[in-house]
Design a protein around this motif. Structure first.
Motif, short mmCIF file in Angstrom:
data_model
loop_
_atom_site.label_atom_id
_atom_site.label_comp_id
_atom_site.label_asym_id
_atom_site.label_seq_id
_atom_site.Cartn_x
_atom_site.Cartn_y
_atom_site.Cartn_z
N VAL A 1 0.85 -1.19 0.00
CA VAL A 1 0.00 0.00 0.00
C VAL A 1 0.88 1.23 0.00
CG1 VAL A 1 -0.16 -0.10 2.53
CG2 VAL A 1 -1.83 1.25 1.23
N MET A 2 0.46 2.23 -0.76
CA MET A 2 1.17 3.51 -0.84
C MET A 2 0.15 4.63 -0.81
SD MET A 2 3.58 5.10 -3.91
CE MET A 2 4.87 3.86 -3.72
N ILE A 3 0.36 5.62 0.05
CA ILE A 3 -0.49 6.80 0.12
C ILE A 3 0.38 8.02 -0.10
CG2 ILE A 3 -2.10 8.15 1.52
CD1 ILE A 3 -2.75 5.66 3.10
N SER A 4 -0.02 8.86 -1.05
CA SER A 4 0.70 10.09 -1.35
C SER A 4 -0.23 11.27 -1.09
CB SER A 4 1.16 10.11 -2.82
OG SER A 4 1.72 11.37 -3.16
N ILE A 5 0.22 12.20 -0.27
CA ILE A 5 -0.55 13.41 0.06
C ILE A 5 0.33 14.62 -0.19
CG2 ILE A 5 -1.82 14.65 1.84
CD1 ILE A 5 -2.31 12.04 3.24
N GLN A 6 -0.01 15.38 -1.22
CA GLN A 6 0.73 16.58 -1.59
C GLN A 6 2.22 16.30 -1.72
OE1 GLN A 6 -0.34 19.63 1.22
NE2 GLN A 6 -2.45 19.77 0.49
N GLY A 7 2.54 15.19 -2.36
CA GLY A 7 3.93 14.86 -2.62
C GLY A 7 4.63 14.10 -1.52
N GLU A 8 3.99 13.97 -0.35
CA GLU A 8 4.59 13.22 0.76
C GLU A 8 4.05 11.80 0.76
OE1 GLU A 8 6.96 14.62 2.20
OE2 GLU A 8 6.61 16.66 1.49
N LEU A 9 4.92 10.85 1.10
CA LEU A 9 4.59 9.44 0.92
C LEU A 9 4.52 8.69 2.24
CD1 LEU A 9 6.86 8.42 -2.10
CD2 LEU A 9 4.41 8.91 -2.16
N LYS B 1 -8.16 19.95 -8.00
CA LYS B 1 -6.76 19.97 -7.63
C LYS B 1 -6.37 18.59 -7.14
CE LYS B 1 -3.50 22.08 -4.38
NZ LYS B 1 -3.37 23.02 -3.25
N MET B 2 -5.25 18.06 -7.69
CA MET B 2 -4.78 16.75 -7.29
C MET B 2 -4.02 16.87 -5.98
SD MET B 2 -5.98 14.85 -9.59
CE MET B 2 -5.18 13.37 -9.00
N ASP B 3 -4.46 16.11 -4.99
CA ASP B 3 -3.80 16.10 -3.69
C ASP B 3 -2.93 14.87 -3.49
OD1 ASP B 3 -4.60 18.49 -2.71
OD2 ASP B 3 -6.19 17.73 -1.42
N GLY B 4 -3.08 13.87 -4.34
CA GLY B 4 -2.28 12.66 -4.19
C GLY B 4 -3.06 11.44 -4.66
N PHE B 5 -2.73 10.29 -4.11
CA PHE B 5 -3.39 9.05 -4.51
C PHE B 5 -3.19 8.01 -3.41
CE2 PHE B 5 0.99 8.81 -5.96
CZ PHE B 5 1.38 7.54 -5.58
N LEU B 6 -4.00 6.96 -3.51
CA LEU B 6 -3.87 5.78 -2.65
C LEU B 6 -3.77 4.57 -3.56
CD1 LEU B 6 -5.93 4.97 0.55
CD2 LEU B 6 -5.43 3.20 -1.12
N LEU B 7 -2.71 3.81 -3.42
CA LEU B 7 -2.48 2.63 -4.26
C LEU B 7 -2.40 1.39 -3.38
CD1 LEU B 7 -0.04 2.20 -7.21
CD2 LEU B 7 0.06 0.58 -5.33
N VAL B 8 -3.12 0.36 -3.78
CA VAL B 8 -3.04 -0.94 -3.11
C VAL B 8 -2.79 -2.00 -4.17
CG1 VAL B 8 -4.42 -0.39 -1.07
CG2 VAL B 8 -5.56 -1.12 -3.17
N ALA B 9 -2.02 -3.02 -3.81
CA ALA B 9 -1.70 -4.11 -4.73
C ALA B 9 -1.83 -5.43 -3.99
CB ALA B 9 -0.30 -3.95 -5.30
N SER B 10 -2.19 -6.47 -4.74
CA SER B 10 -2.40 -7.79 -4.15
C SER B 10 -1.82 -8.86 -5.07
CB SER B 10 -3.89 -8.06 -3.90
OG SER B 10 -4.10 -9.37 -3.43
N THR B 11 -1.44 -9.97 -4.48
CA THR B 11 -0.97 -11.12 -5.26
C THR B 11 -2.12 -12.01 -5.70
OG1 THR B 11 -0.56 -12.30 -3.19
CG2 THR B 11 1.31 -11.15 -4.19
#
Length: 276
Positions: free
Chosen positions: A163-171, A244-254
């Motif tokens: 899982v990765m969460i990006s908020i205003q360029g911070e991770l 306005k883009m504030d970031g994203f939330l990414l999740v990945a699974s096998t």
């Protein structure tokens, strides 16, 4: 919420060179908050989107209706055969109705296999890849705590392995990732930021779901080997004139088809806590 289900790359910027095979490593990298001071009401995020689970190892809560059906059906049969007085017609109708409901509960988990998006497989931990937990040091301690808790909830309550969460360029990055070893926390954080810029994740404006990710057509080399499902939820702040883009939330699974409609809606609700 519109979800775009993709089996091929939509943006050429997403295409990278095929990932290189990395040797299995056991180093774990952790970034923890240094302060446990209480958070103010304005800073506190209400993460009241936890899923109900018993937390019993080996118990699959999706089969809970089956066990409830077995239990109540057994009680109805026990009551029927232990009755000493003659059974009237109304009681027989009530017992028949109860047994019908118990049978429906027992069969309910099987019905779910035929519903759309329920072809989910069980996740497996990647044999290769680094297990990391990295948070940007420039964000406040209260937000660090919220991000740490949110990533834990996503890993615990879904089939997610990364899982990765990006908020205003911070991770905030947690789980298994295909990243280099022998790096400090700061170097690893900068490496992830550089990879995010190369892939173009910060520019994603629509929700993306890849239920059959194979790694060939859409090569995100930061994902662990064996990734089968990828879901990206952008964080868009609506303003008076534009978005306005504030970031994203990414999740990945096998697991393939790892995120059902309910899963994606629940992850979107989690992402809303960090929007704006």
């Amino acid at each position: 919420m519109s979800v775009q289900v993709c089996n091929f790359p939509l943006n050429p910027r997403f295409v990278l060179q095929p990932r290189s095979q990395t040797a299995a490593r056991s180093t774990r990298i952790f970034a923890r908050t240094e302060s446990d001071s209480p958070r103010s009401d304005q800073q506190q995020l209400n993460l009241s989107v936890l899923r109900f689970t018993f937390g019993i190892p080996g118990l699959d809560e999706s089969y809970l209706p089956r066990w409830i059906g077995y239990g109540f059906g057994s009680l109805i049969l026990l009551n029927h055969f232990s009755a000493s007085a003659p059974i009237n017609e109304s009681q027989l109708r009530s017992e028949a109705l109860g047994l019908s409901l118990s049978a429906f509960s027992i069969a309910l988990p099987y019905f779910g296999k035929f519903l759309k998006g329920s072809e989910a497989e069980k996740r497996s931990l990647p044999e290769e890849g680094e297990q990391v937990f990295v948070i940007s040091s420039s964000i406040g301690d209260s937000l660090k705590e919220d991000l740490a808790w949110a990533t834990y909830v996503l890993l615990r309550n879904t089939s997610t392995v990364a899982v990765m969460i990006s908020i205003q360029g911070e991770l905030c990055v947690r789980g298994y990732w295909n990243c280099p070893g022998q790096m400090s926390k700061a170097q690893l954080h900068d490496w992830f930021k550089r990879k995010v810029d190369e892939i173009g994740l910060a520019d994603v404006k629509e929700t993306l779901y890849f239920p059959q990710y194979a790694g060939s057509a859409l090569s995100w080399d930061i994902l662990p080997d064996g990734t089968r499902s990828v879901f990206v939820q952008p964080l868009v702040q609506n303003t008076d004139e534009s978005e306005k883009m504030d970031g994203f939330l990414l999740v990945a699974s096998t697991a393939g088809y790892a995120y059902s409609d309910k899963d994606r809606a629940w992850i979107g609700a989690m992402a809303d806590k960090f929007r704006g």
